[in-house]
Design an enzyme around this catalytic site. Structure first.
Site, mmCIF file in Angstrom:
data_model
loop_
_atom_site.group_PDB
_atom_site.id
_atom_site.type_symbol
_atom_site.label_atom_id
_atom_site.label_comp_id
_atom_site.label_asym_id
_atom_site.label_seq_id
_atom_site.Cartn_x
_atom_site.Cartn_y
_atom_site.Cartn_z
ATOM 1 N N LYS A 1 -12.573 1.613 11.997
ATOM 2 C CA LYS A 1 -11.228 1.966 11.506
ATOM 3 C C LYS A 1 -10.860 1.086 10.302
ATOM 4 C CE LYS A 1 -7.000 3.223 11.056
ATOM 5 N NZ LYS A 1 -6.648 4.547 10.498
ATOM 6 N N CYS B 1 -0.888 0.885 6.330
ATOM 7 C CA CYS B 1 -2.272 0.948 6.824
ATOM 8 C C CYS B 1 -3.257 0.371 5.820
ATOM 9 C CB CYS B 1 -2.628 2.397 7.119
ATOM 10 S SG CYS B 1 -1.355 3.240 8.008
HETATM 11 N N1 SAJ Z 1 -3.278 5.202 -3.745
HETATM 12 C C1 SAJ Z 1 -3.537 4.904 -5.086
HETATM 13 N N2 SAJ Z 1 -4.585 5.523 -5.712
HETATM 14 C C2 SAJ Z 1 -5.381 6.417 -5.052
HETATM 15 C C3 SAJ Z 1 -5.117 6.695 -3.680
HETATM 16 C C4 SAJ Z 1 -4.047 6.081 -3.046
HETATM 17 O O1 SAJ Z 1 -2.831 4.112 -5.715
HETATM 18 O O2 SAJ Z 1 -6.297 6.957 -5.678
HETATM 19 C C5 SAJ Z 1 -2.160 4.529 -3.068
HETATM 20 C C6 SAJ Z 1 -1.096 5.502 -2.588
HETATM 21 O O3 SAJ Z 1 -0.175 5.775 -3.625
HETATM 22 C C7 SAJ Z 1 -0.453 4.719 -1.454
HETATM 23 C C8 SAJ Z 1 -1.622 3.919 -0.894
HETATM 24 O O4 SAJ Z 1 -2.637 3.909 -1.885
HETATM 25 O O5 SAJ Z 1 0.520 3.830 -1.948
HETATM 26 C C9 SAJ Z 1 -2.188 4.470 0.414
HETATM 27 O O6 SAJ Z 1 -2.208 5.876 0.315
HETATM 28 P P1 SAJ Z 1 -3.457 6.689 0.948
HETATM 29 O O7 SAJ Z 1 -3.248 8.123 0.711
HETATM 30 O O8 SAJ Z 1 -4.697 6.084 0.455
HETATM 31 O O9 SAJ Z 1 -3.442 6.352 2.495
HETATM 32 P P2 SAJ Z 1 -2.383 6.448 3.694
HETATM 33 O O10 SAJ Z 1 -1.927 5.067 3.954
HETATM 34 O O11 SAJ Z 1 -1.344 7.484 3.492
HETATM 35 O O12 SAJ Z 1 -3.412 6.917 4.844
HETATM 36 C C10 SAJ Z 1 -4.564 6.144 5.010
HETATM 37 C C11 SAJ Z 1 -5.749 7.100 5.204
HETATM 38 N N3 SAJ Z 1 -6.994 6.358 5.186
HETATM 39 C C12 SAJ Z 1 -7.992 6.764 4.351
HETATM 40 O O13 SAJ Z 1 -7.846 7.663 3.557
HETATM 41 C C13 SAJ Z 1 -9.282 6.009 4.470
HETATM 42 C C14 SAJ Z 1 -5.614 7.790 6.540
HETATM 43 O O14 SAJ Z 1 -6.794 8.553 6.819
HETATM 44 C C15 SAJ Z 1 -5.431 6.761 7.646
HETATM 45 O O15 SAJ Z 1 -5.349 7.361 8.926
HETATM 46 C C16 SAJ Z 1 -4.159 5.993 7.375
HETATM 47 O O16 SAJ Z 1 -4.351 5.286 6.133
HETATM 48 C C17 SAJ Z 1 -3.903 5.049 8.514
HETATM 49 O O17 SAJ Z 1 -2.930 5.337 9.271
HETATM 50 O O18 SAJ Z 1 -4.691 4.142 8.696
#
Ligand code: SAJ
Length: 406
Positions: free
Chosen positions: A203, A257
């Site tokens: 995870k 997360c």
């Molecule tokens: N972000 C960026 N650039 C990107 C992708 C994301 O700046 O290219 C930023 C987003 O704006 C945000 C942060 O990262 O602020 C996190 O966003 P995210 O979409 O990466 O993730 P979460 O937190 O919404 O969900 C993640 C997911 N994990 C993965 O994609 C590996 C989800 O599958 C998990 O279940 C979740 O964390 C969790 O609950 O752990």
């Protein structure tokens, strides 16, 4: 196994309770938040997650989902409580320990305990198992124990809880197999079995992989600024390579997360987790970096008392969730520096810190427009139309939704 006692009706526990009760399990959902339990029982909740209110209401009306303040005997006990970081970015396991202690009096021979909360590797073995041993039941034999992390994308939880593959780690193989019977009742994805510590690590690795790759994109954006290159063009062209897929730079990493989980690996291997730790500091430096960019822009334009328009304060596109939002950090820091900042975000329903403006009111007469969240509502706007309403002509697009179209 027909009855589940699930501890923690949060963003994972509540939808999981609803889905399990829809599959015929009797689910007793336990939370310490009396207001939440009352609201659930009065069948009027309005959680952020699309579709969850309706599902929860029908689950409660069916009588198969009973929100309560305290546990009771069941066949399966699921622990879905938060594991927030401490000030030193270590996992605070208080809620996990309290949840485990709260079910002790109700544990019976043949029961199964499943931990879903995100925890440092070794927690199930070293922390949870010793607490459950106080039941005098033989762990792994009379009382099975497994760890199963969630990996749903906030905003898409109900779909992903069913469709995503799941990793189940047992304290022993019997525990993993027994836990698989629960998840098989609703998971349409593949179910992979391993040991508890490996599952805990998987995870954290998933989110650390994402955090490191976002940090790479953010570091590239700073390098391209210095070399006066267009980061969006560099990434777009590099991603034309068949085996390159660089993520998107932004104002930082929010949510509870991806911005937190990597620290749980650093906690257990501080000497070895160098890249993971550095990625966290790169991402956490981005809000200040964006503030510096704004300050530099308004100073170079010699704007005396600039009005700054910010589009978006949620932690990411498509949500009204503010948890750990880097966009909100940027807004707060600009205000701390004395700037007049107007904010609009179509997804934020309640924001007590300052008034939220309409899109038009936000840009009207502004000197600098900062795009902080790539909500689809902002994507379809032509920035040149916005410039006509502004006093100044500065646009800082931190998500590349407009610049990449240049
Ligand atoms: N972000 C960026 N650039 C990107 C992708 C994301 O700046 O290219 C930023 C987003 O704006 C945000 C942060 O990262 O602020 C996190 O966003 P995210 O979409 O990466 O993730 P979460 O937190 O919404 O969900 C993640 C997911 N994990 C993965 O994609 C590996 C989800 O599958 C998990 O279940 C979740 O964390 C969790 O609950 O752990």
């Amino acid at each position: 196994m027909k009855k589940v006692c699930l501890i923690g009706l949060g963003c994972i526990g509540l939808p999981t309770s609803c889905i399990l009760s829809g599959k015929g399990f009797k689910v007793v959902g336990v939370d310490t938040n009396q207001k939440l339990v009352e609201e659930l029982n009065q069948v009027n909740i309005d959680p952020l997650e699309p579709g969850l209110a309706g599902l929860a209401n029908s689950a409660i009306k069916s009588g198969n989902f009973i929100p309560k303040l305290s546990p009771e005997e069941a066949d399966v006990f699921m622990i879905c409580v938060p594991t927030p970081p401490t000030d030193e970015n270590k996992a605070d396991l208080t809620y996990v320990k309290d949840a485990a202690k709260s079910v002790l009096p109700y544990l019976r021979k043949g029961n199964l305990v499943i931990l879903e909360s995100t925890v440092p590797p070794g927690t199930t073995e070293e922390i949870l198992k010793p607490i459950l041993e106080k039941s005098r039941l033989k762990i792994g034999n009379e009382l099975c124990l497994a760890y199963c992390p969630e990996r749903v994308l906030p905003g898409n939880i109900l779909k992903e809880l069913v469709e995503n593959n799941r990793i189940i780690g047992g304290i022993n193989p019997e525990s993993a197999e027994l836990a698989k019977e629960i998840y098989q009742s609703f998971v349409e994805g593949e179910i992979y079995l391993t040991d508890a510590t490996t599952a805990e690590m998987v995870k954290l690795v998933e989110n650390s992989f994402r955090d490191v790759n976002i940090a790479f994109a953010n570091e590239l954006s700073r390098i391209c600024d210095k070399l006066n290159l267009k980061i969006w063009e560099v990434i777009e062209l590099a991603n034309k390579h068949p085996r390159v897929s660089i993520l998107k730079p932004g104002p930082g990493v929010g949510g509870h997360c991806v911005a937190v989980d990597p620290f749980f690996i650093v906690e257990k291997a501080p000497e070895e987790a160098k890249l993971i730790k550095t990625a966290r500091s790169v991402n956490d430096s981005m809000p200040d970096y964006i503030v510096e960019k704004v300050e530099r822009a308004v100073k170079e334009a010699e704007i005396k008392t600039p009005i700054i328009a910010c589009f978006g304060i949620a932690y990411k596109a498509g949500t009204g969730d503010l948890r750990g939002s880097p966009a909100l950090k940027v807004v707060r820091r600009l205000r701390e520096k004395g700037y007049t900042v107007r904010v609009c975000d179509p997804y934020i329903k309640y924001f007590t810190e300052s008034p939220l403006f309409s899109l038009e009111e936000t840009v009207q007469g502004a000197d600098c427009l900062v795009l902080l969240v790539d909500h689809k509502e902002f994507k379809k706007i032509n920035p040149h139309e916005l410039l006509k309403k502004m006093r100044g002509s500065l646009i800082i697009d931190t998500r590349g939704i407009w610049l990449s179209n240049e």
